[in-house]
Design a protein around this motif. Structure first.
Motif, mmCIF file in Angstrom:
data_model
loop_
_atom_site.group_PDB
_atom_site.id
_atom_site.type_symbol
_atom_site.label_atom_id
_atom_site.label_comp_id
_atom_site.label_asym_id
_atom_site.label_seq_id
_atom_site.Cartn_x
_atom_site.Cartn_y
_atom_site.Cartn_z
ATOM 1 N N GLY A 24 0.778 -1.228 0.000
ATOM 2 C CA GLY A 24 0.000 0.000 0.000
ATOM 3 C C GLY A 24 0.807 1.273 0.000
ATOM 4 N N VAL A 25 2.141 1.158 -0.004
ATOM 5 C CA VAL A 25 2.962 2.363 0.053
ATOM 6 C C VAL A 25 3.028 3.073 -1.300
ATOM 7 C CG1 VAL A 25 5.216 1.369 -0.526
ATOM 8 C CG2 VAL A 25 5.084 3.238 1.124
ATOM 9 N N GLY A 26 2.652 2.391 -2.372
ATOM 10 C CA GLY A 26 2.595 3.036 -3.684
ATOM 11 C C GLY A 26 3.599 2.527 -4.700
ATOM 12 N N LYS A 27 4.060 1.294 -4.534
ATOM 13 C CA LYS A 27 5.051 0.741 -5.471
ATOM 14 C C LYS A 27 4.476 0.607 -6.879
ATOM 15 C CE LYS A 27 5.550 -2.927 -2.926
ATOM 16 N NZ LYS A 27 4.635 -2.487 -1.838
ATOM 17 N N THR A 28 3.262 0.079 -6.982
ATOM 18 C CA THR A 28 2.649 -0.077 -8.307
ATOM 19 C C THR A 28 2.329 1.274 -8.920
ATOM 20 O OG1 THR A 28 1.677 -2.197 -7.621
ATOM 21 C CG2 THR A 28 0.765 -1.167 -9.588
ATOM 22 N N SER A 29 1.869 2.221 -8.117
ATOM 23 C CA SER A 29 1.571 3.561 -8.627
ATOM 24 C C SER A 29 2.819 4.253 -9.160
ATOM 25 C CB SER A 29 0.939 4.420 -7.524
ATOM 26 O OG SER A 29 -0.304 3.889 -7.123
ATOM 27 N N ALA A 30 3.991 3.888 -8.627
ATOM 28 C CA ALA A 30 5.240 4.499 -9.086
ATOM 29 C C ALA A 30 5.496 4.227 -10.556
ATOM 30 C CB ALA A 30 6.413 3.973 -8.248
ATOM 31 N N ILE A 31 4.878 3.168 -11.084
ATOM 32 C CA ILE A 31 5.052 2.811 -12.490
ATOM 33 C C ILE A 31 4.612 3.949 -13.409
ATOM 34 C CG2 ILE A 31 4.259 1.195 -14.281
ATOM 35 C CD1 ILE A 31 3.983 -0.892 -12.012
ATOM 36 N N LYS A 32 3.679 4.762 -12.938
ATOM 37 C CA LYS A 32 3.168 5.882 -13.742
ATOM 38 C C LYS A 32 4.271 6.864 -14.123
ATOM 39 C CE LYS A 32 -1.281 5.663 -11.316
ATOM 40 N NZ LYS A 32 -2.231 6.400 -10.425
ATOM 41 N N ASN A 33 5.363 6.878 -13.377
ATOM 42 C CA ASN A 33 6.436 7.838 -13.618
ATOM 43 C C ASN A 33 7.483 7.344 -14.611
ATOM 44 O OD1 ASN A 33 5.566 9.846 -11.553
ATOM 45 N ND2 ASN A 33 5.969 8.146 -10.154
ATOM 46 N N LEU A 34 7.331 6.133 -15.114
ATOM 47 C CA LEU A 34 8.273 5.621 -16.103
ATOM 48 C C LEU A 34 8.095 6.345 -17.435
ATOM 49 C CD1 LEU A 34 7.993 1.804 -15.366
ATOM 50 C CD2 LEU A 34 10.092 3.159 -15.191
ATOM 51 N N LYS A 35 9.210 6.599 -18.096
ATOM 52 C CA LYS A 35 9.166 7.243 -19.411
ATOM 53 C C LYS A 35 9.126 6.180 -20.504
ATOM 54 C CE LYS A 35 11.844 11.189 -17.764
ATOM 55 N NZ LYS A 35 13.097 11.967 -17.912
ATOM 56 N N GLY A 36 8.353 6.437 -21.548
ATOM 57 C CA GLY A 36 8.264 5.496 -22.642
ATOM 58 C C GLY A 36 7.109 4.522 -22.459
ATOM 59 N N LYS A 37 7.089 3.495 -23.274
ATOM 60 C CA LYS A 37 5.998 2.519 -23.262
ATOM 61 C C LYS A 37 6.322 1.385 -22.296
ATOM 62 C CE LYS A 37 2.847 0.187 -26.441
ATOM 63 N NZ LYS A 37 1.701 0.833 -25.779
ATOM 64 N N THR A 38 5.340 1.032 -21.461
ATOM 65 C CA THR A 38 5.576 0.105 -20.356
ATOM 66 C C THR A 38 4.651 -1.097 -20.418
ATOM 67 O OG1 THR A 38 6.310 1.909 -18.912
ATOM 68 C CG2 THR A 38 5.589 -0.135 -17.842
ATOM 69 N N LEU A 39 5.227 -2.282 -20.159
ATOM 70 C CA LEU A 39 4.473 -3.521 -20.034
ATOM 71 C C LEU A 39 4.615 -4.019 -18.603
ATOM 72 C CD1 LEU A 39 2.871 -5.909 -21.301
ATOM 73 C CD2 LEU A 39 5.098 -6.969 -21.815
ATOM 74 N N VAL A 40 3.473 -4.308 -17.960
ATOM 75 C CA VAL A 40 3.466 -4.734 -16.563
ATOM 76 C C VAL A 40 3.028 -6.189 -16.463
ATOM 77 C CG1 VAL A 40 2.478 -4.356 -14.267
ATOM 78 C CG2 VAL A 40 2.946 -2.403 -15.774
ATOM 79 N N ILE A 41 3.827 -7.018 -15.767
ATOM 80 C CA ILE A 41 3.414 -8.367 -15.412
ATOM 81 C C ILE A 41 2.818 -8.274 -14.012
ATOM 82 C CG2 ILE A 41 4.093 -10.777 -15.250
ATOM 83 C CD1 ILE A 41 4.646 -9.443 -17.974
ATOM 84 N N ASP A 42 1.501 -8.330 -13.926
ATOM 85 C CA ASP A 42 0.782 -8.101 -12.672
ATOM 86 C C ASP A 42 0.698 -9.406 -11.886
ATOM 87 O OD1 ASP A 42 -0.844 -7.267 -10.638
ATOM 88 O OD2 ASP A 42 -2.649 -7.046 -11.861
ATOM 89 N N LEU A 43 1.637 -9.593 -10.947
ATOM 90 C CA LEU A 43 1.722 -10.843 -10.198
ATOM 91 C C LEU A 43 0.786 -10.905 -9.003
ATOM 92 C CD1 LEU A 43 5.606 -11.335 -10.160
ATOM 93 C CD2 LEU A 43 3.950 -12.382 -11.716
ATOM 94 N N ASP A 44 0.249 -9.755 -8.570
ATOM 95 C CA ASP A 44 -0.571 -9.757 -7.351
ATOM 96 C C ASP A 44 -1.920 -9.066 -7.522
ATOM 97 O OD1 ASP A 44 0.228 -7.147 -7.553
ATOM 98 O OD2 ASP A 44 0.904 -6.958 -5.470
ATOM 99 N N ASN A 45 -2.350 -8.897 -8.775
ATOM 100 C CA ASN A 45 -3.673 -8.306 -9.051
ATOM 101 C C ASN A 45 -3.840 -6.905 -8.466
ATOM 102 O OD1 ASN A 45 -4.745 -11.586 -8.283
ATOM 103 N ND2 ASN A 45 -4.574 -10.792 -10.354
#
Length: 245
Positions: A24-45
């Protein structure tokens, strides 16, 4: 055999980052700050927090983690060709699901058997090495955090924050990364930030620039901007220690 001159190595290209912290600290939300096109493997829904962003997501089969991962590893080299970043979101969850599946297939249908633990060590090392060897892409791996006990050269024992993985696989994974950062929230300001320099109470490292800590918004802007750790959290780097007897 290829020989490279260090002058031609770019720190900011094809980097590998591990980001860990409490749920809940915001690790997944941090992905929004990546530059370029991003692919996420969502291991924990947990990818719902990315709703509305231009991020592509592969939802992991948590009931059959080993079978799905085998298929994923076969298809990833082709799948990532149009992406700048690959995110492996929550290897701690993957570890738990893997052991649950193994326990389901055990003699009593619940408990893990002794060979499961040695198998996990070899399996996880193979999976992460194959992912980290993928060419021409930045990789972010996230994990939950917990405390591990470490002993320094003076014989003192410390409780140190580190990614939540079994010890047999954790250090190998940490060694593969250019950056390991602990994410925390300042309890006074509510600001989210990342510690990039380790100490006795926290595992962290930064091989990409000179920052010791940074805001989550600037984490992936590799450069020489330094942010004081106190602005991230007032207590995130504290440790408890006891003398060994």
């Amino acid at each position: 055999m290829e020989i490279k001159n260090a002058k031609n190595i770019s720190r900011s290209k094809n980097w590998k980052v591990i980001l860990y912290g409490k749920p809940g600290v915001g690790k997944t939300s941090a992905i929004k700050n990546l530059k370029g096109k991003t692919l996420v493997i969502d291991l924990d829904n947990s990818s719902r927090v990315l709703a509305g962003t231009d991020v592509d997501i592969i939802e992991f089969d948590r009931v059959h983690p080993e079978e799905f991962m085998e298929t994923l590893l076969k298809e990833l080299p082709e799948a990532i060709k149009n992406y700048d970043n690959l995110v492996i979101d929550n290897v701690s969850s993957f570890e738990k699901d893997w052991f649950v599946e193994k326990g389901r297939n055990s003699h009593n249908g619940i408990s893990n058997e002794l060979q499961d633990y040695s198998q996990w060590t070899n399996y996880f090392a193979r999976v992460m090495t194959m992912i980290y060897m993928l060419p021409d892409i930045n990789i972010v791996t996230t994990a939950w955090e917990n405390n591990r006990q470490v002993t320094n050269a003076n014989g003192q024992e410390f409780n140190q924050f580190a990614p939540q993985l079994r010890e047999s696989v954790r250090d190998g994974l940490l060694g593969l990364a250019d950056v390991v950062g602990r994410m925390a929230i300042n309890p006074e300001s509510g600001n989210r930030g990342v510690f990039l320099e380790g100490n006795d109470g926290m595992f962290a490292k930064n091989r990409l620039d000179n920052r010791k800590a940074t805001s989550i918004e600037q984490l992936f802007n590799w450069g020489d901007v330094n942010v004081q750790a106190s602005s991230v959290s007032t207590d995130a780097g504290k440790s408890s220690k006891t003398e060994t007897k």
